[in-house]
Design a protein around this motif. Structure first.
Motif, mmCIF file in Angstrom:
data_model
loop_
_atom_site.group_PDB
_atom_site.id
_atom_site.type_symbol
_atom_site.label_atom_id
_atom_site.label_comp_id
_atom_site.label_asym_id
_atom_site.label_seq_id
_atom_site.Cartn_x
_atom_site.Cartn_y
_atom_site.Cartn_z
ATOM 1 N N ALA A 94 0.815 -1.209 0.000
ATOM 2 C CA ALA A 94 0.000 0.000 0.000
ATOM 3 C C ALA A 94 0.849 1.260 0.000
ATOM 4 O O ALA A 94 0.400 2.323 -0.399
ATOM 5 C CB ALA A 94 -0.923 -0.009 1.223
ATOM 6 N N ALA A 95 2.071 1.170 0.470
ATOM 7 C CA ALA A 95 2.908 2.355 0.593
ATOM 8 C C ALA A 95 3.613 2.713 -0.712
ATOM 9 O O ALA A 95 4.107 3.825 -0.865
ATOM 10 C CB ALA A 95 3.954 2.138 1.684
ATOM 11 N N SER A 96 3.693 1.787 -1.650
ATOM 12 C CA SER A 96 4.375 2.062 -2.906
ATOM 13 C C SER A 96 3.375 2.397 -3.995
ATOM 14 O O SER A 96 2.184 2.257 -3.830
ATOM 15 C CB SER A 96 5.208 0.843 -3.306
ATOM 16 O OG SER A 96 4.385 -0.296 -3.449
ATOM 17 N N ALA A 97 3.881 2.855 -5.148
ATOM 18 C CA ALA A 97 3.004 3.243 -6.241
ATOM 19 C C ALA A 97 3.407 2.512 -7.496
ATOM 20 O O ALA A 97 4.562 2.136 -7.677
ATOM 21 C CB ALA A 97 3.078 4.755 -6.457
ATOM 22 N N ASP A 98 2.456 2.302 -8.359
ATOM 23 C CA ASP A 98 2.746 1.672 -9.632
ATOM 24 C C ASP A 98 1.806 2.256 -10.667
ATOM 25 O O ASP A 98 0.838 2.935 -10.353
ATOM 26 C CB ASP A 98 2.572 0.156 -9.536
ATOM 27 C CG ASP A 98 3.457 -0.582 -10.533
ATOM 28 O OD1 ASP A 98 3.948 0.074 -11.469
ATOM 29 O OD2 ASP A 98 3.640 -1.787 -10.361
ATOM 30 N N ASP A 99 2.096 1.968 -11.938
ATOM 31 C CA ASP A 99 1.345 2.508 -13.053
ATOM 32 C C ASP A 99 0.262 1.518 -13.453
ATOM 33 O O ASP A 99 0.546 0.347 -13.701
ATOM 34 C CB ASP A 99 2.306 2.763 -14.226
ATOM 35 C CG ASP A 99 1.762 3.781 -15.196
ATOM 36 O OD1 ASP A 99 1.158 4.754 -14.732
ATOM 37 O OD2 ASP A 99 1.941 3.588 -16.406
ATOM 38 N N VAL A 100 -0.992 1.980 -13.505
ATOM 39 C CA VAL A 100 -2.114 1.124 -13.848
ATOM 40 C C VAL A 100 -2.839 1.713 -15.050
ATOM 41 O O VAL A 100 -3.243 2.868 -15.028
ATOM 42 C CB VAL A 100 -3.091 0.999 -12.662
ATOM 43 C CG1 VAL A 100 -4.348 0.263 -13.075
ATOM 44 C CG2 VAL A 100 -2.419 0.289 -11.496
ATOM 45 N N ALA A 101 -2.992 0.913 -16.110
ATOM 46 C CA ALA A 101 -3.678 1.365 -17.320
ATOM 47 C C ALA A 101 -5.161 1.052 -17.209
ATOM 48 O O ALA A 101 -5.550 -0.098 -16.983
ATOM 49 C CB ALA A 101 -3.081 0.682 -18.545
ATOM 50 N N LEU A 102 -5.999 2.079 -17.369
ATOM 51 C CA LEU A 102 -7.443 1.907 -17.280
ATOM 52 C C LEU A 102 -8.131 2.498 -18.496
ATOM 53 O O LEU A 102 -7.822 3.611 -18.910
ATOM 54 C CB LEU A 102 -7.986 2.589 -16.022
ATOM 55 C CG LEU A 102 -7.627 1.977 -14.665
ATOM 56 C CD1 LEU A 102 -8.134 2.866 -13.547
ATOM 57 C CD2 LEU A 102 -8.217 0.579 -14.538
ATOM 58 N N GLY A 110 -1.705 3.443 -1.764
ATOM 59 C CA GLY A 110 -2.550 3.130 -0.626
ATOM 60 C C GLY A 110 -3.364 4.335 -0.193
ATOM 61 O O GLY A 110 -3.008 5.486 -0.441
ATOM 62 N N LEU A 111 -4.477 4.066 0.469
ATOM 63 C CA LEU A 111 -5.383 5.123 0.909
ATOM 64 C C LEU A 111 -4.699 6.112 1.840
ATOM 65 O O LEU A 111 -4.992 7.308 1.822
ATOM 66 C CB LEU A 111 -6.591 4.491 1.601
ATOM 67 C CG LEU A 111 -7.779 5.400 1.915
ATOM 68 C CD1 LEU A 111 -8.398 5.922 0.628
ATOM 69 C CD2 LEU A 111 -8.822 4.635 2.729
ATOM 70 N N ASP A 112 -3.765 5.609 2.650
ATOM 71 C CA ASP A 112 -3.078 6.470 3.616
ATOM 72 C C ASP A 112 -1.593 6.631 3.264
ATOM 73 O O ASP A 112 -0.778 6.959 4.125
ATOM 74 C CB ASP A 112 -3.228 5.919 5.033
ATOM 75 C CG ASP A 112 -2.742 4.486 5.166
ATOM 76 O OD1 ASP A 112 -2.375 3.874 4.131
ATOM 77 O OD2 ASP A 112 -2.725 3.970 6.295
ATOM 78 N N ALA A 113 -1.247 6.431 2.000
ATOM 79 C CA ALA A 113 0.146 6.566 1.575
ATOM 80 C C ALA A 113 0.553 8.030 1.489
ATOM 81 O O ALA A 113 -0.291 8.935 1.435
ATOM 82 C CB ALA A 113 0.342 5.905 0.208
ATOM 83 N N ASP A 114 1.851 8.291 1.481
ATOM 84 C CA ASP A 114 2.346 9.641 1.270
ATOM 85 C C ASP A 114 1.842 10.136 -0.082
ATOM 86 O O ASP A 114 1.934 9.439 -1.085
ATOM 87 C CB ASP A 114 3.881 9.663 1.284
ATOM 88 C CG ASP A 114 4.466 9.380 2.651
ATOM 89 O OD1 ASP A 114 3.710 9.499 3.638
ATOM 90 O OD2 ASP A 114 5.654 9.015 2.732
ATOM 91 N N GLY A 115 1.302 11.339 -0.093
ATOM 92 C CA GLY A 115 0.777 11.886 -1.334
ATOM 93 C C GLY A 115 -0.722 11.708 -1.496
ATOM 94 O O GLY A 115 -1.346 12.381 -2.314
ATOM 95 N N ALA A 116 -1.309 10.805 -0.726
ATOM 96 C CA ALA A 116 -2.763 10.661 -0.750
ATOM 97 C C ALA A 116 -3.369 11.871 -0.042
ATOM 98 O O ALA A 116 -2.851 12.331 0.979
ATOM 99 C CB ALA A 116 -3.188 9.370 -0.068
ATOM 100 N N PRO A 117 -4.474 12.419 -0.553
ATOM 101 C CA PRO A 117 -4.983 13.702 -0.065
ATOM 102 C C PRO A 117 -5.930 13.633 1.121
ATOM 103 O O PRO A 117 -6.650 14.587 1.386
ATOM 104 C CB PRO A 117 -5.714 14.244 -1.295
ATOM 105 C CG PRO A 117 -6.265 13.015 -1.937
ATOM 106 C CD PRO A 117 -5.222 11.943 -1.722
#
Length: 268
Positions: free
Chosen positions: A47-55, A115-122
């Motif tokens: 949840a703490a990391s980010a990845d690229d998701v194609a939608l 993640g919902l509570d990750a750094d950068g989440a508003p």
């Protein structure tokens, strides 16, 4: 859900998994099959990391419930959005979402999955807690369209989206759950039309009041719901929220072990 002046969108269905990982367990095999779908792209395994998701955006299930959303933008200007609230469909309806942004349009693209509570989440801690409670108590009904886009299903999904907008957009006292109010404050809703799904607005609003009252008067029973939620962020597209029901190893290997699991009514 919304997406700018003509917002449309929603959350992953009960078990939609675009590749983001999460915790929790499915209670029935049919929910497992519906949730896995044919998604083939990967999202962050933590949840703490980010990845690229194609939608690829397919639209709002059943068209959603049309309404007006009144809100205050980031610059303090009051705005009114004519839109529809409900469940978003992506990638051939293998992924569902609800939106958490009123200032942009829903659209296809590559999203950062965090993640919902990750750094950068508003979101504030209170907002994270409220969103998790909303999903814990009401996501089953809001995401389940196995019976089709009936009026009851449209109302449930629209109400769910309205509460989510209220939680993330209310500016009266940001993060203070006591100030959230479907019918007042800086974020509120009104009827757009009495025709089509617009005729369902009053029922959706009443249901949203019930949902919000329930989460304001309760505690989160299982913090794993926070881990199961993922925020899909895009600089130019509307941000979305999806629910991830399976840890990544299970999600990615699911299609290869269906024969083993078909006979099992539950798995852990």
């Amino acid at each position: 859900s919304a997406g700018g002046p003509d917002h449309q969108g929603e959350v992953p269905r009960q078990a939609a998994d675009p590749g983001c990982s999460g915790t929790g367990k499915l209670r029935k095999m049919n929910k497992f099959l519906a949730g896995i779908g044919l998604c083939a792209f990967a999202c962050a395994t933590t949840a703490a990391s980010a990845d690229d998701v194609a939608l690829t955006f397919n639209g709002l299930t059943g068209g959603g419930v049309t309404m007006r959303v009144h809100y205050e933008d980031g610059g303090g200007t009051d705005r009114t959005l004519s839109t529809a609230a409900g469940r978003f469909e992506w990638n051939g309806n293998t992924v569902n979402s609800f939106c958490v942004e009123l200032t942009q349009y829903a659209g296809s693209g590559n999203f950062d999955c965090v993640g919902l509570d990750a750094d950068g989440a508003p979101f504030s801690d209170d907002q994270v807690d409220a969103i998790a409670k909303l999903y814990e108590q009401f996501s089953d009904g809001a995401l389940d369209f196995t019976g089709g886009a009936t009026n009851d299903n449209l109302i449930e999904a629209a109400a769910f989206q309205m509460v989510l907008w209220e939680i993330v957009s209310e500016k009266t006292s940001v993060g203070d759950a006591t100030d959230w109010d479907i019918e007042g404050g800086t974020t509120s809703f009104s009827s757009l039309t009495s025709s089509g799904t617009g005729a369902l607005f009053s029922q959706a609003e009443s249901r949203a009041v019930t949902m919000l009252t329930a989460i304001q008067g309760s505690s989160l029973l299982n913090s794993a719901w926070i881990d199961r939620l993922r925020l899909l962020q895009h600089d130019q597209k509307q941000d979305q929220l999806i629910l991830v029901p399976l840890p990544a190893p299970l999600a990615f290997g699911a299609l290869g072990v269906l024969g083993v699991m078909i006979g099992r009514r539950r798995f852990r």
